[in-house]
Design a protein around this motif. Structure first.
Motif, mmCIF file in Angstrom:
data_model
loop_
_atom_site.group_PDB
_atom_site.id
_atom_site.type_symbol
_atom_site.label_atom_id
_atom_site.label_comp_id
_atom_site.label_asym_id
_atom_site.label_seq_id
_atom_site.Cartn_x
_atom_site.Cartn_y
_atom_site.Cartn_z
ATOM 1 N N ARG A 183 30.836 60.525 54.260
ATOM 2 C CA ARG A 183 32.281 60.430 54.036
ATOM 3 C C ARG A 183 32.743 58.975 54.091
ATOM 4 O O ARG A 183 33.609 58.559 53.328
ATOM 5 N N ILE A 184 32.154 58.200 55.000
ATOM 6 C CA ILE A 184 32.501 56.774 55.072
ATOM 7 C C ILE A 184 32.161 56.071 53.772
ATOM 8 O O ILE A 184 32.943 55.281 53.238
ATOM 9 N N LEU A 185 30.975 56.368 53.228
ATOM 10 C CA LEU A 185 30.549 55.745 51.984
ATOM 11 C C LEU A 185 31.472 56.130 50.842
ATOM 12 O O LEU A 185 31.878 55.293 50.033
ATOM 13 N N LEU A 186 31.847 57.401 50.774
ATOM 14 C CA LEU A 186 32.746 57.845 49.709
ATOM 15 C C LEU A 186 34.109 57.185 49.832
ATOM 16 O O LEU A 186 34.750 56.863 48.825
ATOM 17 N N CYS A 187 34.556 56.972 51.070
ATOM 18 C CA CYS A 187 35.832 56.275 51.279
ATOM 19 C C CYS A 187 35.765 54.846 50.762
ATOM 20 O O CYS A 187 36.718 54.344 50.157
ATOM 21 N N LEU A 188 34.630 54.175 50.993
ATOM 22 C CA LEU A 188 34.457 52.818 50.476
ATOM 23 C C LEU A 188 34.513 52.799 48.962
ATOM 24 O O LEU A 188 35.126 51.918 48.350
ATOM 25 N N ILE A 189 33.847 53.774 48.344
ATOM 26 C CA ILE A 189 33.853 53.842 46.886
ATOM 27 C C ILE A 189 35.264 54.091 46.366
ATOM 28 O O ILE A 189 35.724 53.495 45.389
ATOM 29 N N PHE A 190 36.000 54.989 47.050
ATOM 30 C CA PHE A 190 37.370 55.267 46.639
ATOM 31 C C PHE A 190 38.242 54.028 46.799
ATOM 32 O O PHE A 190 39.067 53.705 45.938
ATOM 33 N N LEU A 191 38.064 53.319 47.911
ATOM 34 C CA LEU A 191 38.815 52.085 48.133
ATOM 35 C C LEU A 191 38.540 51.087 47.026
ATOM 36 O O LEU A 191 39.447 50.426 46.517
ATOM 37 N N ALA A 192 37.255 50.991 46.633
ATOM 38 C CA ALA A 192 36.896 50.059 45.565
ATOM 39 C C ALA A 192 37.581 50.437 44.267
ATOM 40 O O ALA A 192 38.127 49.591 43.559
ATOM 41 N N SER A 193 37.560 51.732 43.948
ATOM 42 C CA SER A 193 38.140 52.164 42.673
ATOM 43 C C SER A 193 39.648 52.011 42.671
ATOM 44 O O SER A 193 40.273 51.927 41.621
ATOM 45 N N GLY A 194 40.263 51.959 43.859
ATOM 46 C CA GLY A 194 41.710 51.829 43.924
ATOM 47 C C GLY A 194 42.206 50.407 43.893
ATOM 48 O O GLY A 194 43.401 50.174 43.940
ATOM 49 N N THR A 195 41.303 49.448 43.801
ATOM 50 C CA THR A 195 41.721 48.038 43.825
ATOM 51 C C THR A 195 41.272 47.310 42.580
ATOM 52 O O THR A 195 41.036 46.122 42.601
ATOM 53 N N LEU A 196 41.144 48.029 41.475
ATOM 54 C CA LEU A 196 40.547 47.426 40.297
ATOM 55 C C LEU A 196 41.532 46.638 39.456
ATOM 56 O O LEU A 196 41.179 45.672 38.804
ATOM 57 N N GLY A 197 42.750 47.050 39.425
ATOM 58 C CA GLY A 197 43.655 46.415 38.502
ATOM 59 C C GLY A 197 44.504 45.341 39.160
ATOM 60 O O GLY A 197 45.001 45.514 40.259
ATOM 61 N N TYR A 198 44.707 44.275 38.465
ATOM 62 C CA TYR A 198 45.624 43.248 38.936
ATOM 63 C C TYR A 198 45.999 42.384 37.744
ATOM 64 O O TYR A 198 45.433 42.494 36.668
ATOM 65 N N ALA A 199 46.970 41.504 37.953
ATOM 66 C CA ALA A 199 47.554 40.762 36.839
ATOM 67 C C ALA A 199 46.521 39.960 36.079
ATOM 68 O O ALA A 199 45.584 39.432 36.659
ATOM 69 N N GLN A 200 46.717 39.875 34.770
ATOM 70 C CA GLN A 200 45.790 39.148 33.924
ATOM 71 C C GLN A 200 46.545 38.144 33.059
ATOM 72 O O GLN A 200 46.357 38.066 31.852
ATOM 73 N N THR A 201 47.448 37.383 33.694
ATOM 74 C CA THR A 201 48.209 36.379 32.963
ATOM 75 C C THR A 201 47.639 35.006 33.231
ATOM 76 O O THR A 201 47.042 34.747 34.272
ATOM 77 N N ASN A 202 47.869 34.090 32.278
ATOM 78 C CA ASN A 202 47.359 32.720 32.391
ATOM 79 C C ASN A 202 45.882 32.735 32.794
ATOM 80 O O ASN A 202 45.468 32.070 33.739
ATOM 81 N N MET A 203 45.123 33.480 32.032
ATOM 82 C CA MET A 203 43.719 33.689 32.374
ATOM 83 C C MET A 203 42.819 32.916 31.428
ATOM 84 O O MET A 203 43.088 32.789 30.238
ATOM 85 N N VAL A 204 41.709 32.396 31.989
ATOM 86 C CA VAL A 204 40.629 31.831 31.191
ATOM 87 C C VAL A 204 39.366 32.589 31.558
ATOM 88 O O VAL A 204 38.986 32.649 32.731
ATOM 89 N N GLN A 205 38.740 33.195 30.578
ATOM 90 C CA GLN A 205 37.484 33.891 30.824
ATOM 91 C C GLN A 205 36.484 33.474 29.757
ATOM 92 O O GLN A 205 36.855 33.027 28.665
#
Length: 753
Positions: A5-27
């Motif tokens: 359950r701890i491992l699944l919580c970590l995976i869920f936490l990871a999937s919940g932090t994927l998006g963030y602003a992509q302005t003034n970006m250089v890739q």
């Protein structure tokens, strides 16, 4: 289940932090200008902001939320010329760059000490691949700093490995992979973790990812003393054919053939690599060693986001061997150092691999990797360690054999994100490995042909399902943290075919392995770090069923405290204090078909790695390792760990002139060490010098390699063994050894086309 359950919580936490602003970006993506292949681990630095990053496993990088303006971006990678690029950032834009670097001679000034601990290790790896000559498949493991190998069965048997105070045997405490496929063999006929890397053609190696200790969530079974992942070339810049020859009937040919050359990054590529090697060896009884290797590899960018990699590889080999010999037989003149008591030893082995990997890039800068692999493996080894101890008439020859299939899959997701407002990256993964090992057999044999009796005979099925999550967080611009958790579930199944009735036993077991790493960037040239974690290696299935599932996943508890320091632009130092404790375990002795207890152990020591560019053309590198190994819960004076190395050092000088001349002078030093628990017998150490010399003119390369240039008399493999010779009444327990190579030279000629 709590750990799951701890491992699944970590995976869920990871999937919940994927998006963030992509302005003034250089890739962008960093490429090899000659092959159009990406360069994972490249360093990208913005001078004006004094910030940097490393290219991910796809060779991609990104900077977010930059202010509008003009920036100077410096891009570097070991073995490539540094390049500066001017970038104009405008508000609300997302720029995409493709930066190609030209290969060049290594300049230590391009080596960057970063906050990323994985990147620092891979930097050392990239330097070492350039510096350390690899002449045979047996040399592949020598890339790992501080690692020693010993061959003691005719060249075809997997090497004995020594690392960090471990006699790892053939792979019990180091995890090895090639292109993501496991090398370690679980529940092997000869020994747990048996790792045969002879199917790798040295000239195809492009990258090696290695590190020491059990601190890495992506690494699983056998990752206690360390791990090494070898990656073969994805593309060839040109074709090549090489022929080598030398003393003792040694002959080798290598061909790298570009069947479908890619002109652009998106173009498909296909190449074929082949190797044939044979030698009689330096023993009085010829080894008649033959090996044939092949690799066919296809690489294509399917579309803007997906890349497919397919490979087929295989090898087959056969050999005769003189085996280990007792010191008393040499001392009394019965045989010479290169003689044999039983020269009918030897073996045959083969392996075929099918491997596929699909990489999918996502719009948020992350990527999926999905891999599926299959291996077919056959093994037959004939040995005689005790001669006439157990059977005074026929002798004690044994044969170990198996027929194995391996099915596996690895699937992972990586992305950069924000965690509680802090820059971070997340990797999560799941996978499985299933070994179907039929007719695992230990037999008493005569003259390598007649089976006298079976000591063990059965079928092994072993499955490992795993999941992991790892989060790297930049707590400040100087302080980073990597936390990981791994879950492994095993099913062990054994059917005893010597039983008069249908006798099948099955056991399930799971383990959780937490990991933690902290890195502190004291300044631009100094990184301080601490690593801690728990690793494990599984026991042989035959141990598991014999012990009813008790003490079958012995854990290793490790900690490293160290620094990576670049005091000058041409000097790189990595130093670490470390300790590793191993739990009690039971070991299946493949040579005897019995289960023996092995108590708790403790190893602690100091590792020192030095890389120094003396001039533009002269380099020095050295690895020094001090270890104090001891058995716990044992009386003082009887707590030595047999064959555990206490002091080792590997290093040398390399030179590379613009005129085309290059070469190296390298040393190997292994100190004396205890051969048994009370140190009444000593395994003698050695100091050896090897040299290479090469000259490149146009498309031709001439080479000379010499092993043991001082013709030192040394013992490569040594064991305390109780044995009896044919004319002896009583057995004797003493050092048995395999002599190391005398002076041996090889010439080579290669042509590129």
């Amino acid at each position: 289940m709590k750990s799951v359950r701890i491992l699944l919580c970590l995976i869920f936490l990871a999937s919940g932090t994927l998006g963030y602003a992509q302005t003034n970006m250089v890739q962008g993506t960093v490429l090899n200008a000659e092959t159009n292949e990406t360069l994972p681990g490249s360093n990208v630095y913005i001078k004006e902001l004094e910030i940097g990053t490393s290219a991910n496993a796809l060779g991609s990088f990104r900077f977010e939320e930059l202010n509008s303006g003009t920036y100077t971006m410096e891009v570097s990678f070991v073995g490539f010329a540094k390049r500066s690029v001017q970038v104009q950032v405008q508000s609300g834009t997302n720029q995409k760059l493709q930066i190609a670097l030209q290969p060049s001679s290594i300049q230590m000034e391009d080596v960057v000490v970063t906050q990323n601990l994985d990147q620092n290790s891979n930097t050392i790896s990239a330097v070492d691949i350039q510096f350390r000559p690899i002449n045979t498949s047996q040399d592949v493991l020598k890339i790992v700093p501080g690692l020693f190998i010993a061959q003691h069965a005719g060249g075809g048997k997997a090497e004995q490995i020594f690392l960090r105070g471990f006699d790892i045997d053939h792979g019990t405490d180091i995890e090895l992979n090639v292109d993501g496929m496991p090398v370690n063999m679980v529940s092997h006929a000869h020994g747990q973790g048996y790792s045969d890397l002879h199917f790798v053609i040295p000239e195809t190696i492009e990258q090696v990812d290695f590190d020491k200790g059990p601190y890495y969530a992506k690494q699983g079974n056998f990752n206690t003393a360390g791990y090494a992942n070898f990656f073969t070339k994805r593309r060839l810049s040109e074709s090549m054919f090489k022929v080598e020859g030398g003393q003792f009937g040694t002959f080798r040919t290598v061909g790298l053939f570009n069947l479908l050359k890619a002109q652009k990054t998106e173009d498909p590529s296909l190449y074929l690599a082949t190797e044939f090697f044979r030698t009689d060896g330096y023993f009085e009884s010829p080894q008649y060693f033959n090996r044939f290797n092949s690799l066919l590899k296809y690489h294509q960018k399917l579309n803007d986001t997906q890349t497919l990699e397919l490979s087929f590889s295989g090898f087959t080999s056969s050999w005769d061997a003189s085996g280990q010999i007792p010191q008393r037989a040499v001392d009394n003149g019965t045989i010479t150092r290169f003689g044999a008591i039983d020269d009918t030893e030897g073996g045959e082995t083969s392996r075929i691999n099918l491997n596929s990997k699909l990489t999918t890039e996502l719009s948020n800068g992350g990527y999926f990797e999905n891999q599926v692999y299959f291996s077919q493996y056959n093994f037959n080894l004939v040995s005689n360690f005790t001669f006439f101890l157990n059977d005074p008439v026929n002798g004690d020859q044994i044969t170990q054999s198996e027929n194995r299939q391996i099915f596996g899959s690895k699937n992972s997701y990586w992305v950069e994100n924000m965690l509680f407002g802090l820059p971070a990256s997340t990797e999560v993964g799941i996978g499985f490995r299933y070994d179907k090992n039929n007719d695992v057999r230990l037999s008493r044999t005569l003259q390598r042909s007649e089976v006298l009796s079976d000591l063990a005979f059965g079928n092994v099925q072993e499955a490992n399902i795993f999941a992991f999550a790892e989060e790297q967080v930049d707590l400040t611009k100087k302080l980073s943290l990597i936390a990981g958790l791994r879950f492994d579930q095993f099913t062990f199944d054994y059917r005893d075919k010597l039983s008069n009735t249908y006798d099948r036993e099955s056991v399930n077991k799971s383990t959780v392995s937490p990991k933690l790493q902290i890195g502190y960037q004291a300044n631009s040239n100094l990184n301080l770090y601490m690593k801690s974690g728990i690793g494990f290696h599984s026991n042989d299935t035959r141990v598991v069923v014999a012990q009813q599932g008790q003490e079958i996943l012995p854990q290793a508890y490790g900690i490293d405290v160290g620094a990576i320091w670049k005091p000058t632009e041409n000097l790189l130092i990595n130093a670490a204090l470390w300790r590793l404790d191993l739990d009690q375990e039971f070991v299946y002795v493949g040579d005897e078909g019995i289960v023996e207890p092995s108590g708790k152990t403790q190893r602690q020591g100091i590792d020192l790695t030095v890389r120094y560019q003396i001039t533009d053309w002269l380099y020095f590198n050295s690895d020094v390792n001090f270890t104090d190994p001891k058995a716990l819960n044992t009386a003082e004076g009887e707590d030595y760990i047999p064959l555990a190395p206490t002091f080792t050092s590997i290093g040398g000088f390399n030179f590379n002139f613009d005129s085309g001349f290059s070469g190296s002078l390298r040393y190997r030093y292994l100190d004396d060490r205890a051969a048994n628990e009370d140190n009444s017998l000593t395994a003698e150490g050695y100091f050896l010098l090897d040299a290479t010399l090469g000259y490149e003119i146009g498309r031709f390369q001439l080479g000379l390699s010499v092993e043991n240039i001082t013709d030192t008399e040394w013992n490569e493999a040594q064991f305390e063994t109780e044995s009896r010779l044919r004319n002896e009444v009583n057995p004797t327990s003493e050092i048995h050894f395999t002599p190391g190579t005398p002076f041996q030279a090889r010439l080579s000629l290669a042509v590129k086309f």
